[in-house]
Design a protein around this motif. Structure first.
Motif, mmCIF file in Angstrom:
data_model
loop_
_atom_site.group_PDB
_atom_site.id
_atom_site.type_symbol
_atom_site.label_atom_id
_atom_site.label_comp_id
_atom_site.label_asym_id
_atom_site.label_seq_id
_atom_site.Cartn_x
_atom_site.Cartn_y
_atom_site.Cartn_z
ATOM 1 N N GLU A 110 4.870 5.107 6.773
ATOM 2 C CA GLU A 110 3.530 4.624 7.097
ATOM 3 C C GLU A 110 3.518 3.115 7.315
ATOM 4 O O GLU A 110 2.861 2.611 8.233
ATOM 5 C CB GLU A 110 2.535 4.981 5.986
ATOM 6 N N SER A 147 -10.975 0.663 3.473
ATOM 7 C CA SER A 147 -10.089 1.721 2.990
ATOM 8 C C SER A 147 -8.640 1.344 3.264
ATOM 9 O O SER A 147 -8.346 0.661 4.260
ATOM 10 C CB SER A 147 -10.418 3.045 3.692
ATOM 11 N N LEU A 148 -7.741 1.811 2.391
ATOM 12 C CA LEU A 148 -6.317 1.613 2.584
ATOM 13 C C LEU A 148 -5.639 2.888 3.073
ATOM 14 O O LEU A 148 -4.415 3.026 3.021
ATOM 15 C CB LEU A 148 -5.659 1.125 1.286
ATOM 16 N N ASN A 149 -6.439 3.823 3.574
ATOM 17 C CA ASN A 149 -5.897 5.024 4.199
ATOM 18 C C ASN A 149 -5.025 4.631 5.395
ATOM 19 O O ASN A 149 -5.354 3.699 6.142
ATOM 20 C CB ASN A 149 -7.046 5.920 4.648
ATOM 21 N N ALA A 150 -3.914 5.316 5.596
ATOM 22 C CA ALA A 150 -2.957 4.924 6.637
ATOM 23 C C ALA A 150 -3.591 4.894 8.026
ATOM 24 O O ALA A 150 -3.394 3.935 8.797
ATOM 25 C CB ALA A 150 -1.758 5.870 6.625
ATOM 26 N N TRP A 151 -4.352 5.930 8.364
ATOM 27 C CA TRP A 151 -4.951 5.968 9.702
ATOM 28 C C TRP A 151 -6.008 4.885 9.866
ATOM 29 O O TRP A 151 -6.122 4.267 10.933
ATOM 30 C CB TRP A 151 -5.569 7.348 9.953
ATOM 31 N N TRP A 152 -6.784 4.649 8.811
ATOM 32 C CA TRP A 152 -7.812 3.603 8.871
ATOM 33 C C TRP A 152 -7.172 2.222 9.010
ATOM 34 O O TRP A 152 -7.608 1.403 9.820
ATOM 35 C CB TRP A 152 -8.685 3.661 7.625
ATOM 36 N N THR A 192 -10.138 -3.531 7.114
ATOM 37 C CA THR A 192 -9.101 -3.052 6.187
ATOM 38 C C THR A 192 -9.598 -3.022 4.748
ATOM 39 O O THR A 192 -9.028 -2.324 3.904
ATOM 40 C CB THR A 192 -7.832 -3.927 6.253
ATOM 41 N N ARG A 225 -5.210 -4.286 -2.065
ATOM 42 C CA ARG A 225 -6.469 -4.777 -1.497
ATOM 43 C C ARG A 225 -6.592 -6.302 -1.659
ATOM 44 O O ARG A 225 -7.227 -6.972 -0.853
ATOM 45 C CB ARG A 225 -7.659 -4.080 -2.182
ATOM 46 N N SER A 239 0.815 -1.218 0.000
ATOM 47 C CA SER A 239 0.000 0.000 0.000
ATOM 48 C C SER A 239 0.842 1.259 0.000
ATOM 49 O O SER A 239 0.474 2.267 -0.620
ATOM 50 C CB SER A 239 -0.933 0.010 1.219
ATOM 51 N N PHE A 240 1.987 1.223 0.697
ATOM 52 C CA PHE A 240 2.756 2.451 0.881
ATOM 53 C C PHE A 240 4.195 2.370 0.378
ATOM 54 O O PHE A 240 4.883 3.376 0.314
ATOM 55 C CB PHE A 240 2.768 2.833 2.370
#
Length: 401
Positions: free
Chosen positions: A241, A287-292, A284, A356, A234-235
């Motif tokens: 992250e 969303s693949l947002n870092a905070w989520w 998970t 994902r 993801s990052f």
């Protein structure tokens, strides 16, 4: 926490926990060190992956075998021999310029000679504390092992990238020898003798609890390995992250292990603990947002150490003392195979559909684990009104009229 403080004050407990963590620290460094070193020498991630696969196969094959040997030749003899051989093989990886087939052989030997520290220490635990405190000790052990997976990769990455991959591998050799020596010289290893099992190798897998915990360990670690691959995808491999999220994942497991440590275990406890992991992994997918992702994996982590702690406790309660080391060896083998397969499937999914896909893989593993835990609930012992001590070994007594 006062219960854990009292537990650590028991004679020898803090010492043996610290010694086994030091002896096992190389397991959190070896895979990454081998990957970085072989890629640097042979300029191929394919070659590095092949050597790493050989090492993992060696570890998986050796687990139950070397664990069982401890009942035949004694813990110290087996641990000394395996520690010296694996240290020599890793040193050879670092220092001997060799063609790829020889490098693969070095990796295989390092894996086959992996010291069975986990099996040894979890076999010793029932002889160190009051039976009523044994489940709490297994929970503390499962939580503290997260230190290996947080500190190990960070340390080896820094040394291998900032100094050299050779120095990184030699550092693992030094830690293997120093940590192994500390553990081997622990007085508890001299006080506890594992009786020689009277049953043939592998018969312990006929115990329903052992086969269930082996399968569930395979599925749980497969899920965590796939999730870790998804985070990195993801990052990016070097992104801050990724490190932050994986650290939160491990901290969640640490906290969960301590929080669940003193809760009595019913046959349904395994399914409940898998439900926590499944809920976090399912989130998970939103969303693949870092905070989520961080929050979702922190929730999932809350169930990981409790699942492992229950696996150790119910295995101990289900087999004879002479069979505990081999049983733990099989569980460790299941986890190693799960880690390899989870990472491999996640890799293919990342190539096909992106990060994902790795999270979908993780959720599939943990969902199957939840289903297995629920369907085969009758295979788990009820520890709400009994302790987790192993079944005593008994021998026929000769009587004379």
């Amino acid at each position: 926490m006062s219960g854990y403080r009292d537990l650590l004050r028991a004679p020898g407990v803090a010492r043996i926990i610290a010694a086994q963590l030091a002896a096992r620290l190389p397991s959190g460094m070896l895979a990454l060190a081998v990957l970085l070193h072989v890629e640097h020498i042979h300029h191929s991630y394919g070659a590095a992956g092949t050597v790493l696969a050989a090492t993992s196969i060696g570890q998986a094959v050796a687990g139950p075998v070397t664990s069982r040997w401890m009942g035949r030749w004694g813990m110290r003899r087996v641990l000394v021999a395996t520690t010296l051989v694996t240290a020599a093989a890793i040193a050879a990886l670092a220092l001997v310029p060799a063609p790829l087939p020889v490098t693969i052989l070095f990796g295989l030997i390092a894996g086959l000679a992996s010291p069975p520290v986990q099996s040894a220490v979890r076999t010793i635990y029932p002889k160190m504390v009051n039976a009523s405190r044994l489940t709490a000790l297994y929970s503390l052990d499962a939580s503290l092992q997260e230190i290996i997976w947080i500190a190990g990769p960070v340390l080896i990455t820094f040394v291998s990238t900032q100094v050299s991959t050779v120095v990184g591998l030699l550092m693992i050799v030094a830690v293997t020898l120093a940590g192994g020596l500390w553990f081997i010289l622990s007085p508890e290893l001299g006080r506890v003798r594992i009786p020689r099992s009277r049953r043939s190798f592998g018969r312990v897998l006929r115990t329903p609890t052992v086969i269930l915990t082996t399968v569930l360990g395979f599925l749980l670690i497969g899920a965590t390995s796939a999730a870790e691959a998804g985070v990195v995808a993801s990052f990016g491999e070097g992104a801050l992250e990724s490190g932050f999220i994986l650290a939160v994942f491990a901290v969640g497991s640490f906290v969960g292990g301590l929080a669940f440590g003193n809760i009595p275990m019913s046959p349904w406890s395994m399914a409940r603990r898998f439900t926590i992991v499944a809920a976090g992994i399912a989130l998970t997918l939103v969303s693949l947002n870092a905070w989520w992702l961080g929050g979702s994996l922190a929730l999932a982590g809350l169930g990981i150490a409790p699942v492992l702690a229950m696996s150790f406790a119910i295995t101990s309660a289900s087999v004879k003392f002479s069979e505990t080391a081999e049983a733990y060896g099989w569980i460790n083998t299941g986890q190693l195979i799960g880690a390899a397969l989870g990472s491999a499937v996640a890799g293919f999914m990342i190539d096909g559909v992106g990060a994902r896909g790795a999270m979908l893989t993780s959720f599939a593993f943990v969902l199957v684990g939840l289903i297995v835990a629920a369907v085969f609930v009758k295979g788990f012992p009820d520890l709400r009104h009994r302790d987790a001590s192993p079944i005593p070994d008994t021998e026929p007594v000769q009587t004379h009229p």
